[in-house]
Design a protein around this motif. Structure first.
Motif, mmCIF file in Angstrom:
data_model
loop_
_atom_site.group_PDB
_atom_site.id
_atom_site.type_symbol
_atom_site.label_atom_id
_atom_site.label_comp_id
_atom_site.label_asym_id
_atom_site.label_seq_id
_atom_site.Cartn_x
_atom_site.Cartn_y
_atom_site.Cartn_z
ATOM 1 N N LYS A 36 0.817 -1.220 0.000
ATOM 2 C CA LYS A 36 0.000 0.000 0.000
ATOM 3 C C LYS A 36 0.854 1.275 0.000
ATOM 4 O O LYS A 36 0.378 2.354 -0.354
ATOM 5 C CB LYS A 36 -0.916 0.034 1.238
ATOM 6 N N ILE A 37 2.113 1.158 0.415
ATOM 7 C CA ILE A 37 2.934 2.348 0.627
ATOM 8 C C ILE A 37 3.139 3.141 -0.664
ATOM 9 O O ILE A 37 2.868 4.349 -0.726
ATOM 10 C CB ILE A 37 4.295 1.984 1.263
ATOM 11 N N ASP A 38 3.621 2.463 -1.715
ATOM 12 C CA ASP A 38 3.868 3.168 -2.979
ATOM 13 C C ASP A 38 2.577 3.756 -3.548
ATOM 14 O O ASP A 38 2.575 4.869 -4.099
ATOM 15 C CB ASP A 38 4.496 2.221 -3.999
ATOM 16 N N GLU A 39 1.491 3.017 -3.401
ATOM 17 C CA GLU A 39 0.182 3.470 -3.899
ATOM 18 C C GLU A 39 -0.216 4.792 -3.253
ATOM 19 O O GLU A 39 -0.643 5.739 -3.931
ATOM 20 C CB GLU A 39 -0.873 2.401 -3.610
ATOM 21 N N LYS A 40 -0.060 4.871 -1.929
ATOM 22 C CA LYS A 40 -0.477 6.090 -1.214
ATOM 23 C C LYS A 40 0.519 7.231 -1.414
ATOM 24 O O LYS A 40 0.122 8.402 -1.492
ATOM 25 C CB LYS A 40 -0.653 5.798 0.284
ATOM 26 N N LEU A 41 1.801 6.906 -1.538
ATOM 27 C CA LEU A 41 2.788 7.950 -1.825
ATOM 28 C C LEU A 41 2.541 8.564 -3.195
ATOM 29 O O LEU A 41 2.737 9.768 -3.405
ATOM 30 C CB LEU A 41 4.203 7.373 -1.748
ATOM 31 N N ALA A 42 2.093 7.734 -4.137
ATOM 32 C CA ALA A 42 1.776 8.244 -5.473
ATOM 33 C C ALA A 42 0.585 9.207 -5.418
ATOM 34 O O ALA A 42 0.582 10.250 -6.091
ATOM 35 C CB ALA A 42 1.473 7.088 -6.422
ATOM 36 N N ILE A 43 -0.404 8.875 -4.609
ATOM 37 C CA ILE A 43 -1.601 9.725 -4.487
ATOM 38 C C ILE A 43 -1.216 11.125 -3.996
ATOM 39 O O ILE A 43 -1.725 12.133 -4.489
ATOM 40 C CB ILE A 43 -2.633 9.088 -3.528
ATOM 41 N N VAL A 44 -0.298 11.190 -3.028
ATOM 42 C CA VAL A 44 0.065 12.491 -2.440
ATOM 43 C C VAL A 44 1.263 13.144 -3.145
ATOM 44 O O VAL A 44 1.749 14.183 -2.705
ATOM 45 C CB VAL A 44 0.357 12.359 -0.923
ATOM 46 N N GLY A 45 1.735 12.514 -4.236
ATOM 47 C CA GLY A 45 2.795 13.122 -5.033
ATOM 48 C C GLY A 45 4.179 13.022 -4.422
ATOM 49 O O GLY A 45 5.031 13.884 -4.676
ATOM 50 N N LEU A 46 4.425 11.974 -3.637
ATOM 51 C CA LEU A 46 5.728 11.852 -2.971
ATOM 52 C C LEU A 46 6.471 10.561 -3.339
ATOM 53 O O LEU A 46 7.479 10.233 -2.711
ATOM 54 C CB LEU A 46 5.551 11.893 -1.440
ATOM 55 N N LEU A 47 5.995 9.847 -4.351
ATOM 56 C CA LEU A 47 6.616 8.559 -4.686
ATOM 57 C C LEU A 47 8.088 8.716 -5.063
ATOM 58 O O LEU A 47 8.929 7.899 -4.663
ATOM 59 C CB LEU A 47 5.840 7.885 -5.832
ATOM 60 N N GLU A 48 8.411 9.780 -5.795
ATOM 61 C CA GLU A 48 9.793 9.987 -6.212
ATOM 62 C C GLU A 48 10.695 10.415 -5.054
ATOM 63 O O GLU A 48 11.920 10.368 -5.177
ATOM 64 C CB GLU A 48 9.856 11.035 -7.329
ATOM 65 N N ARG A 49 10.092 10.822 -3.953
ATOM 66 C CA ARG A 49 10.876 11.244 -2.777
ATOM 67 C C ARG A 49 10.751 10.254 -1.625
ATOM 68 O O ARG A 49 11.043 10.591 -0.481
ATOM 69 C CB ARG A 49 10.396 12.629 -2.310
ATOM 70 N N LYS A 50 10.357 9.011 -1.926
ATOM 71 C CA LYS A 50 10.100 8.043 -0.851
ATOM 72 C C LYS A 50 11.357 7.648 -0.088
ATOM 73 O O LYS A 50 11.293 7.231 1.069
ATOM 74 C CB LYS A 50 9.406 6.796 -1.401
ATOM 75 N N ASP A 51 12.531 7.797 -0.733
ATOM 76 C CA ASP A 51 13.778 7.422 -0.062
ATOM 77 C C ASP A 51 14.493 8.625 0.557
ATOM 78 O O ASP A 51 15.643 8.515 1.009
ATOM 79 C CB ASP A 51 14.706 6.701 -1.047
ATOM 80 N N SER A 52 13.811 9.775 0.573
ATOM 81 C CA SER A 52 14.369 10.964 1.242
ATOM 82 C C SER A 52 14.009 10.929 2.726
ATOM 83 O O SER A 52 12.919 10.482 3.102
ATOM 84 C CB SER A 52 13.799 12.240 0.621
ATOM 85 N N LYS A 53 14.924 11.418 3.543
ATOM 86 C CA LYS A 53 14.653 11.457 4.978
ATOM 87 C C LYS A 53 13.546 12.468 5.290
ATOM 88 O O LYS A 53 13.453 13.514 4.652
ATOM 89 C CB LYS A 53 15.919 11.822 5.753
ATOM 90 N N HIS A 88 -2.238 25.302 -1.600
ATOM 91 C CA HIS A 88 -2.859 24.890 -2.866
ATOM 92 C C HIS A 88 -2.711 23.382 -3.080
ATOM 93 O O HIS A 88 -3.660 22.709 -3.505
ATOM 94 C CB HIS A 88 -2.218 25.657 -4.024
ATOM 95 N N GLN A 89 -1.528 22.837 -2.774
ATOM 96 C CA GLN A 89 -1.285 21.405 -2.962
ATOM 97 C C GLN A 89 -2.194 20.563 -2.066
ATOM 98 O O GLN A 89 -2.765 19.555 -2.514
ATOM 99 C CB GLN A 89 0.188 21.087 -2.681
ATOM 100 N N ILE A 90 -2.334 20.982 -0.808
ATOM 101 C CA ILE A 90 -3.176 20.207 0.119
ATOM 102 C C ILE A 90 -4.637 20.280 -0.297
ATOM 103 O O ILE A 90 -5.362 19.268 -0.286
ATOM 104 C CB ILE A 90 -2.995 20.706 1.571
ATOM 105 N N ARG A 91 -5.106 21.462 -0.683
ATOM 106 C CA ARG A 91 -6.507 21.601 -1.095
ATOM 107 C C ARG A 91 -6.799 20.786 -2.347
ATOM 108 O O ARG A 91 -7.848 20.147 -2.459
ATOM 109 C CB ARG A 91 -6.844 23.078 -1.310
ATOM 110 N N THR A 92 -5.861 20.799 -3.302
ATOM 111 C CA THR A 92 -6.024 20.001 -4.521
ATOM 112 C C THR A 92 -6.060 18.521 -4.179
ATOM 113 O O THR A 92 -6.865 17.753 -4.730
ATOM 114 C CB THR A 92 -4.874 20.287 -5.513
ATOM 115 N N LEU A 93 -5.220 18.117 -3.237
ATOM 116 C CA LEU A 93 -5.162 16.724 -2.811
ATOM 117 C C LEU A 93 -6.467 16.292 -2.134
ATOM 118 O O LEU A 93 -6.981 15.197 -2.395
ATOM 119 C CB LEU A 93 -3.974 16.532 -1.856
ATOM 120 N N ILE A 94 -7.006 17.148 -1.296
ATOM 121 C CA ILE A 94 -8.276 16.836 -0.622
ATOM 122 C C ILE A 94 -9.382 16.613 -1.651
ATOM 123 O O ILE A 94 -10.161 15.654 -1.565
ATOM 124 C CB ILE A 94 -8.657 17.960 0.364
#
Length: 298
Positions: free
Chosen positions: A109-126, A166-172
């Motif tokens: 589920k992790i990659d799926e949800k990271l993709a939804i919030v636009g963070l998949l490419e930054r999943k290995d960042s601290k 704007h990013q959070i509102r668009t995500l909601i």
């Protein structure tokens, strides 16, 4: 329509302070609800009660038509009611793995949800290297891991810069469009007007309004008027049953409509009564104006 949450006559007292007073409203599946009110109006306390982290004084609430216990119901709920709290030295992926262990959710589920919030490419960042907006989006990803039927957010854009807001509102909006019911608490009128379909307005723990946002701002509007025949115009408006109220500020007269009327019809009505206008503008009341009207009653 399926009911997600029902609140009946909910009251919470902290000593002599009544934080929530006899509050009742219902949340149905598939909508975005906003609990709107100034700081100290009881928004966070209400969310805390239904999430079982604050004990109610009286009243009741039930999840999913009362078909399951609160403990079982909360397994279908995703919530962020405090600042994102992750381990700063771990990556986003590692932090979400811990959440999956706690919730009993598969790591897939992790990659799926990271993709939804636009963070998949930054999943290995601290986590410590994330901006405030990214931290908030990671928290939303965390809350979505168990595929909740309702997502609860307390002041989701607090402290963010305009881009982050704007990013959070668009995500909601995106999450809601995919069928998740959302309940958010906010003191920002703009947020509720742009994001929510329904609103509950609170002040000092009391409900002032509950219903659709578009119905709250569905007044028939008002005319802003000026005329050389100021006294005659004011007298005509005050004696006309089409208007709820008339306000005068210097040369400007504001007339609030009780019934629908377009500007051309109104202009002709005045002309037929011997009054000509030098200024005529029809406006619609904003959510802010409606909110101020409501809160002025307490």
């Amino acid at each position: 329509m399926e009911t997600i949450l029902t609140i009946k006559n909910l009251t919470k007292k902290f000593g002599y302070l009544t934080a929530v007073k006899d509050l009742s409203f219902t949340i149905n599946k598939g909508n975005v609800y906003g609990i709107l009110g100034p700081n100290g109006s009881g928004k966070s306390t209400t969310l805390g009660i239904v999430l079982n982290v604050v004990n109610k004084t009286s009243g009741e609430f039930s999840w999913f038509n009362g078909s399951v216990s609160t403990h079982e119901a909360l397994k279908k709920v995703g919530a962020i009611i405090e600042n994102p709290n992750f381990y700063p030295y771990m990556t986003a992926y590692q932090n979400l793995k811990l959440v999956c262990k706690i919730k009993g959710v598969d790591y897939s589920k992790i990659d799926e949800k990271l993709a939804i919030v636009g963070l998949l490419e930054r999943k290995d960042s601290k986590f410590s290297n994330y901006s405030l907006g990214m931290k908030q989006r990671l928290a939303i990803a965390s809350a979505l891991l168990n595929d909740p039927e309702i997502l609860i957010l307390d002041e989701p854009t607090n402290g963010l810069d305009p881009q982050g807001i704007h990013q959070i509102r668009t995500l909601i909006k995106k999450i809601a469009s995919e069928g998740t019911t959302i309940l958010l608490a906010s003191h920002l009128l703009d947020e509720v007007e742009k994001v929510c379909s329904h609103v509950v307005v609170l002040r000092k723990g009391e409900k002032l309004y509950s219903g659709r946002v578009d119905e709250m701002i569905s007044s028939h509007g008002f005319f802003e008027l000026k005329s050389e025949q100021h006294e005659a115009l004011a007298s005509f408006l005050q004696n006309n049953p089409n208007f709820l109220s008339v306000k005068q500020e210097g040369e400007l007269i504001t007339a609030f409509l009780k019934e629908p009327m377009d500007a051309a019809t109104f202009n002709k009505l005045l002309f037929d009564n011997g009054i000509t206008l030098s200024h005529l503008v029809k406006r619609k009341e904003s959510l802010e104006e409606q909110f101020l009207k409501l809160t002025d009653t307490i």
